[in-house]
Design an enzyme around this catalytic site. Structure first.
Site, PDB file in Angstrom:
ATOM      1  N   SER A 137       0.865  -1.169   0.000  1.00 54.61           N
ATOM      2  CA  SER A 137       0.000   0.000   0.000  1.00 54.61           C
ATOM      3  C   SER A 137       0.906   1.224   0.000  1.00 54.61           C
ATOM      4  CB  SER A 137      -0.877  -0.036   1.257  1.00 54.61           C
ATOM      5  OG  SER A 137      -1.647   1.146   1.347  1.00 54.61           O
ATOM      6  N   LYS A 163      -1.103  -1.173  -4.443  1.00 55.87           N
ATOM      7  CA  LYS A 163      -2.263  -0.334  -4.096  1.00 55.87           C
ATOM      8  C   LYS A 163      -1.774   1.075  -3.890  1.00 55.87           C
ATOM      9  CE  LYS A 163      -4.640   0.075   0.373  1.00 55.87           C
ATOM     10  NZ  LYS A 163      -5.332  -0.736   1.407  1.00 55.87           N
ATOM     11  N   LYS A 165      -2.983   5.011  -2.639  1.00 50.83           N
ATOM     12  CA  LYS A 165      -4.026   5.769  -1.960  1.00 50.83           C
ATOM     13  C   LYS A 165      -4.506   6.859  -2.899  1.00 50.83           C
ATOM     14  CE  LYS A 165      -4.067   3.839   2.145  1.00 50.83           C
ATOM     15  NZ  LYS A 165      -5.303   3.239   2.724  1.00 50.83           N
ATOM     16  N   ASP A 190      -7.202   2.942  -3.151  1.00 49.05           N
ATOM     17  CA  ASP A 190      -7.925   2.952  -1.871  1.00 49.05           C
ATOM     18  C   ASP A 190      -8.233   4.393  -1.491  1.00 49.05           C
ATOM     19  OD1 ASP A 190      -8.944   2.606   0.670  1.00 49.05           O
ATOM     20  OD2 ASP A 190      -7.153   1.664   1.518  1.00 49.05           O
ATOM     21  N   GLU A 215     -11.050   0.452  -3.421  1.00 55.85           N
ATOM     22  CA  GLU A 215     -11.341   0.127  -2.024  1.00 55.85           C
ATOM     23  C   GLU A 215     -12.020   1.308  -1.341  1.00 55.85           C
ATOM     24  OE1 GLU A 215      -7.800  -1.193  -0.028  1.00 55.85           O
ATOM     25  OE2 GLU A 215      -8.707  -1.134   1.958  1.00 55.85           O
ATOM     26  N   ASP A 240     -13.693  -1.979   2.974  1.00 52.45           N
ATOM     27  CA  ASP A 240     -12.774  -2.057   4.106  1.00 52.45           C
ATOM     28  C   ASP A 240     -13.541  -1.542   5.332  1.00 52.45           C
ATOM     29  OD1 ASP A 240     -10.846  -1.487   6.063  1.00 52.45           O
ATOM     30  OD2 ASP A 240      -9.435  -0.503   4.735  1.00 52.45           O
ATOM     31  N   LYS A 264      -9.652  -7.006   8.160  1.00 52.83           N
ATOM     32  CA  LYS A 264      -8.649  -6.555   9.134  1.00 52.83           C
ATOM     33  C   LYS A 264      -9.046  -7.102  10.490  1.00 52.83           C
ATOM     34  CE  LYS A 264      -7.294  -2.283   6.818  1.00 52.83           C
ATOM     35  NZ  LYS A 264      -7.491  -0.820   6.744  1.00 52.83           N
ATOM     36  N   GLY A 292      -3.976  -4.049   6.129  1.00 55.19           N
ATOM     37  CA  GLY A 292      -2.930  -3.709   7.098  1.00 55.19           C
ATOM     38  C   GLY A 292      -3.240  -2.391   7.781  1.00 55.19           C
TER      39      GLY A 292
HETATM   40  O1  OSB Z   1      -7.240   1.679   4.527  1.00 53.53           O
HETATM   41  O2  OSB Z   1      -5.998  -0.003   4.298  1.00 53.53           O
HETATM   42  C1  OSB Z   1      -6.198   1.103   4.800  1.00 53.53           C
HETATM   43  C2  OSB Z   1      -3.124   2.232   6.774  1.00 53.53           C
HETATM   44  C3  OSB Z   1      -3.718   2.901   7.826  1.00 53.53           C
HETATM   45  C4  OSB Z   1      -5.089   2.998   7.849  1.00 53.53           C
HETATM   46  C5  OSB Z   1      -5.868   2.431   6.837  1.00 53.53           C
HETATM   47  C6  OSB Z   1      -5.269   1.747   5.794  1.00 53.53           C
HETATM   48  C7  OSB Z   1      -3.879   1.681   5.754  1.00 53.53           C
HETATM   49  C8  OSB Z   1      -3.139   1.068   4.664  1.00 53.53           C
HETATM   50  C9  OSB Z   1      -1.751   0.583   5.004  1.00 53.53           C
HETATM   51  O3  OSB Z   1      -3.516   1.024   3.527  1.00 53.53           O
HETATM   52  C10 OSB Z   1      -1.568  -0.861   4.894  1.00 53.53           C
HETATM   53  C11 OSB Z   1      -0.237  -1.266   5.483  1.00 53.53           C
HETATM   54  O4  OSB Z   1       0.762  -1.172   4.767  1.00 53.53           O
HETATM   55  O5  OSB Z   1      -0.215  -1.673   6.668  1.00 53.53           O
HETATM   56 MG    MG Z   2      -8.346   0.548   3.167  1.00 52.52          MG
END
Ligand code: OSB
Ligand code: MG
Length: 370
Positions: A137, A163, A165, A190, A215, A240, A264, A292
């Site tokens: 991510s 992925k 953001k 995402d 996402e 999510d 999660k 994550g």
């Molecule tokens: O939406 O998946 C998410 C990190 C913090 C809060 C929300 C998210 C995330 C990530 C990071 O996308 C995933 C990771 O590398 O741990």
């Molecule tokens: Mg997410």
């Protein structure tokens, strides 16, 4: 053999990230992590509370999870006779919300049960996979050039899915630029709830970039609008934030609000509920992957164990320790092969050693509960 937890140690750690991580709701420079250590028969298991530093991903944050664990979760768990970790979730289900605080304790007791039985956690929870598929991510960057460079680095490292953001102002054009440079990678975006249905026409433009999925484009608590949006998109929606329980998964599937689900552990309150979400998705042909929360090695090890369940068929956001930390609190640290996989460890519990000296050096507060 049942489990009776006779002591819980709660620690609050501060861990600086190697690089800040930016999502549509803000930037994180260092993680404030609550670790749970649950003891029975002189053995301990570990869990991680995955709440963020502010109430922005969901309503929880480190500062709220601390008293929830100490005043409401731990007292219900201590000295209670559980026949299995399977029953821990129900014991705190009367607490509204606060799934990450509940999940930190629940996952510690699963690890404890596995250690008491001398077996790996992945087997205790019913997993089978010996190797898991990894994606990364990548947060919002200062420039598109910088993003393309980061993606190149992760593709070269072997990660199986990228992925990025997205948020208003950093979406369709950025995704198009990534697609032009990387026509063949498995790519997804995402949004962390940054859009509303009024943005449907704009989000429709993402279809040209043939993403694996988008996402959580819409509000954190809005399943129905996601169903409406999915009808107008070719790009599959993955939920999510919306999926906090198996019941939500069931509703989202029934309404066709998602074609993929991110699971999660913290968001759903631990392994018991995560397995139920997994099973409902599997029964309905909905693939899942492990999300994550910028976890320390302990939460990361739990994510690896969860990803061994059969319906975790898509690469998750479970990547190498060195992407986050100069030094992790487990040993060895989590490593990813050049094929973008993690070998699932075979030792008891989550299968890594806890580096207690280093961990203690990061503690900002600690409470021992009996
Ligand atoms: O939406 O998946 C998410 C990190 C913090 C809060 C929300 C998210 C995330 C990530 C990071 O996308 C995933 C990771 O590398 O741990
Ligand atoms: Mg997410």
């Amino acid at each position: 053999m049942g489990i009776r937890v006779d002591q819980i140690i709660v620690r609050h750690l501060r861990m600086p990230l190697l690089h800040f991580f930016e999502t549509s709701f803000g930037r994180t420079y260092e993680r404030d992590i609550i670790l749970i250590e649950a003891f029975a028969d002189g053995i301990s298991g570990w869990g991680e509370v995955t709440a963020g530093e502010g109430p922005f991903y969901n309503e929880e944050w480190t500062g709220s999870a601390w008293p929830i664990v100490i005043e409401f979760v731990a007292p219900r768990i201590l000295k209670h006779e559980f026949s299995s970790a399977e029953d821990v979730g129900a014991r705190t289900a009367h607490i509204r919300g606060n799934n990450m605080a509940r999940g930190g304790v629940e996952t510690a007791i699963w690890d404890l049960q596995a250690r008491l039985h001398g077996e790996p956690l992945w087997r205790t929870i019913g997993g089978h996979r010996r190797e898991i598929a990894c994606g990364v991510s990548i947060g919002i960057q200062e420039s598109v050039e910088q993003l393309l460079d980061k993606i190149q680095t992760e593709v070269d490292a072997g990660y199986q899915r990228i992925k990025i953001k997205i948020k208003p102002g950093w979406d369709v054009d950025v995704v198009r630029a990534v697609r032009e440079r990387f026509p063949n990678i498995r790519l997804m975006g995402d949004a962390n709830s940054a859009y509303t249905l009024r943005d449907a026409d704009h989000l429709k433009k993402l279809d040209e970039s043939y993403l694996m999925m988008i996402e959580q484009p819409l509000a954190h608590d809005e399943i129905i609008d996601h169903a409406t949006l999915q009808r107008s998109l070719e790009t599959p929606i993955c939920l999510d934030e919306c999926i906090r329980s198996a019941h939500h998964a069931e509703q989202a599937i029934r309404l066709k609000a998602a074609r993929i689900v991110n699971i999660k552990l913290g968001r759903v309150g631990g392994f018991g509920e995560a397995k139920r979400v997994h099973d409902i998705c599997e029964a309905n042909g909905i693939p899942v992957w492990c999300g994550g929360m910028l976890e320390s090695g302990i939460g990361r090890a739990h994510n690896i164990a969860m990803s061994t369940l059969p319906n975790f068929v898509l690469p998750g956001d479970v990547s190498a320790s060195k992407r986050y930390w100069k030094r992790d609190i487990i040993s060895p640290s989590v490593e990813v092969s050049d094929r973008g996989t993690i070998a699932v460890p075979d030792g008891p519990g989550f299968g890594y050693d806890v580096d207690t000296d280093y961990l203690e050096s990061l503690v900002v507060r600690k409470e021992v509960l009996k």
